[in-house]
Design a protein around this motif. Sequence first.
Motif, mmCIF file in Angstrom:
data_model
loop_
_atom_site.group_PDB
_atom_site.id
_atom_site.type_symbol
_atom_site.label_atom_id
_atom_site.label_comp_id
_atom_site.label_asym_id
_atom_site.label_seq_id
_atom_site.Cartn_x
_atom_site.Cartn_y
_atom_site.Cartn_z
ATOM 1 N N MET A 208 -8.045 10.646 7.608
ATOM 2 C CA MET A 208 -7.589 8.896 7.297
ATOM 3 C C MET A 208 -5.919 8.981 7.748
ATOM 4 N N HIS A 209 -5.458 7.699 8.097
ATOM 5 C CA HIS A 209 -4.149 7.691 8.738
ATOM 6 C C HIS A 209 -3.137 7.112 7.820
ATOM 7 N N LEU A 210 -1.979 7.262 8.018
ATOM 8 C CA LEU A 210 -0.718 6.852 7.223
ATOM 9 C C LEU A 210 -0.630 5.555 7.715
ATOM 10 N N LEU A 211 -0.445 4.586 6.626
ATOM 11 C CA LEU A 211 0.131 3.229 6.878
ATOM 12 C C LEU A 211 1.349 2.926 6.601
ATOM 13 N N TYR B 84 -4.525 -0.724 0.913
ATOM 14 C CA TYR B 84 -4.705 0.407 1.608
ATOM 15 C C TYR B 84 -4.801 1.482 0.360
ATOM 16 N N GLU B 85 -5.528 2.338 0.192
ATOM 17 C CA GLU B 85 -5.683 3.509 -0.809
ATOM 18 C C GLU B 85 -5.018 4.991 -0.236
ATOM 19 N N GLY B 86 -4.630 5.155 0.906
ATOM 20 C CA GLY B 86 -4.299 6.290 1.546
ATOM 21 C C GLY B 86 -2.842 6.542 1.491
ATOM 22 N N VAL B 87 -2.333 7.290 2.339
ATOM 23 C CA VAL B 87 -0.535 7.541 2.220
ATOM 24 C C VAL B 87 -0.009 6.197 2.736
ATOM 25 N N LYS B 88 0.826 5.746 2.026
ATOM 26 C CA LYS B 88 1.493 4.414 2.841
ATOM 27 C C LYS B 88 3.024 4.634 2.565
ATOM 28 N N ILE B 89 3.657 3.999 3.412
ATOM 29 C CA ILE B 89 5.211 3.906 3.478
ATOM 30 C C ILE B 89 5.702 2.568 3.484
ATOM 31 N N MET B 90 6.764 2.017 2.674
ATOM 32 C CA MET B 90 7.087 0.680 2.727
ATOM 33 C C MET B 90 8.457 0.790 3.443
ATOM 34 N N GLU C 122 12.919 -2.983 -0.285
ATOM 35 C CA GLU C 122 12.361 -3.997 -1.561
ATOM 36 C C GLU C 122 12.085 -3.048 -2.698
ATOM 37 N N GLY C 123 12.934 -1.713 -2.926
ATOM 38 C CA GLY C 123 12.892 -1.040 -4.335
ATOM 39 C C GLY C 123 11.424 -0.131 -4.148
ATOM 40 N N ILE C 124 11.565 0.724 -5.413
ATOM 41 C CA ILE C 124 10.647 1.842 -5.415
ATOM 42 C C ILE C 124 9.391 1.291 -6.093
ATOM 43 N N PHE D 217 5.380 4.990 -0.764
ATOM 44 C CA PHE D 217 6.832 5.559 -0.567
ATOM 45 C C PHE D 217 7.621 4.658 0.132
ATOM 46 N N THR D 218 8.825 4.542 -0.210
ATOM 47 C CA THR D 218 9.695 3.409 0.216
ATOM 48 C C THR D 218 10.804 4.170 1.084
ATOM 49 N N ILE D 219 11.084 3.812 2.197
ATOM 50 C CA ILE D 219 12.400 4.016 3.066
ATOM 51 C C ILE D 219 13.225 2.700 3.465
ATOM 52 N N GLY D 220 14.371 2.821 3.228
ATOM 53 C CA GLY D 220 15.161 1.779 3.525
ATOM 54 C C GLY D 220 15.357 1.400 5.013
ATOM 55 N N ASN D 221 15.312 0.099 5.208
ATOM 56 C CA ASN D 221 15.297 -0.472 6.703
ATOM 57 C C ASN D 221 16.811 -0.864 6.868
#
Length: 431
Positions: A1-4, A42-48, A52-54, A59-63
Amino acid sequence: MHLLLYAPATSPRLQYICHFVFKELVSVDFVITTDREEFKNYEGVKIMYANEGIANDYFTIGNGGLLFENDIRQQEIDCFQEHDYKAFFKTIGTDFPFDIFAASFYLLSRFEEYLPHEKDIYGRYAHENSIAFKENFLHLPLINIWVRHLVKILQSRFPLFSVHPRPFTYIPTYDIDMAFSYKCKGLLRNTGGFVKSPSLERIKVLLGLKKDPFDSFEWLNQFHIQNNLQPIYFFLMAAKNSTYDKNILPQRKTMGKLIRQHAEKYAIGIHPSWQTGDETALLKKEKEQLENISELSVTKSRQHYIRFNLPKGYRLLMDSGITDDYSMGYGSINGFRASVASSFNWFDLEKNEASLLRIHPFCFMEANSFYEQKFTPAQAFDELMQYYSICKKMEGQLITIWHNNFLGTDPQFAEWRDIYERFIHQLPIDI
């Protein structure tokens, strides 16, 4: 499964750095999406990757915006301490304390080298200009450290998230600037050398009664066999000597024989002369001569005196058929110029696109320790062991540069061969 990874838009810069961070460093498949609905479902590992906050399920990383710009302009860099490392492009209200993608891209692309700066006495980008030197992290592969920390946090959030980093590797490399101290230099150069500094040793070498003090090639060959090393030799092929090109001329039979002997056993590359920086057409000629002598296609390169500037220097290499360059480091101080202990593809900032040129950074050159940092052999050994330890810990790649003259019998370089032997004996057998 990939990271999205969700981002409000995609870009060549974002694609490039995500490929390096996820695919190359930790062998994780990833997909970048701009579709919020796809990301939400998506139900796998995902990064925003947005401000837009936590949230609980991603998982969130600021842009910080750098990866969506197309120009090259001064960036506001304010370093701060995070855990046991430095970071910049700080973000607030997200799961990660800074924009790791933009910061990694800034360092890896050598963004600062495109900005206005003063050059050193050799016309190179001076290490004193770099953020790594100013903020005292030049001795660290900071990108590897950042990614390792990110992975650890992601795994605590997503227990099934698995990574497969590449194992630590060590590549010994040698620059053959002056194959011999006295041999093959011709009557004029030897006479001038003798008048300047009379030497009985020179006479004995020229009469065949003593081995040339720079000739460490047989010793190195046995050393490689005994320690299972796979080195790369870079040969300086200047057709005429100059202030900074003092090589044995490649048309001499002994030099040709030396090149062929190494080409039969080891990987070799071109060491573009100082003169190629002033007459770019010389690079292809020097490369062709090395190919003619070795009867091999030459695709590896490292600049003599580490003399290159971006982007012109790398574009010239690609135009000349070079696919792998080993110049990413400083010729004035040891350390991680691109803040990474892994190879990577060069990103041409002016064209805003990734290239096919593979960059292999080095972090230690004995000539830097000796001439520039004024280290004793013992101090250089300690420095080298520190680089080995951090590269091994980060599962990175350690590349060192040695010169045959340091490993010969010249009294000026006494103990340096011993230092090299001591270092290699610290390494695992299966490197």
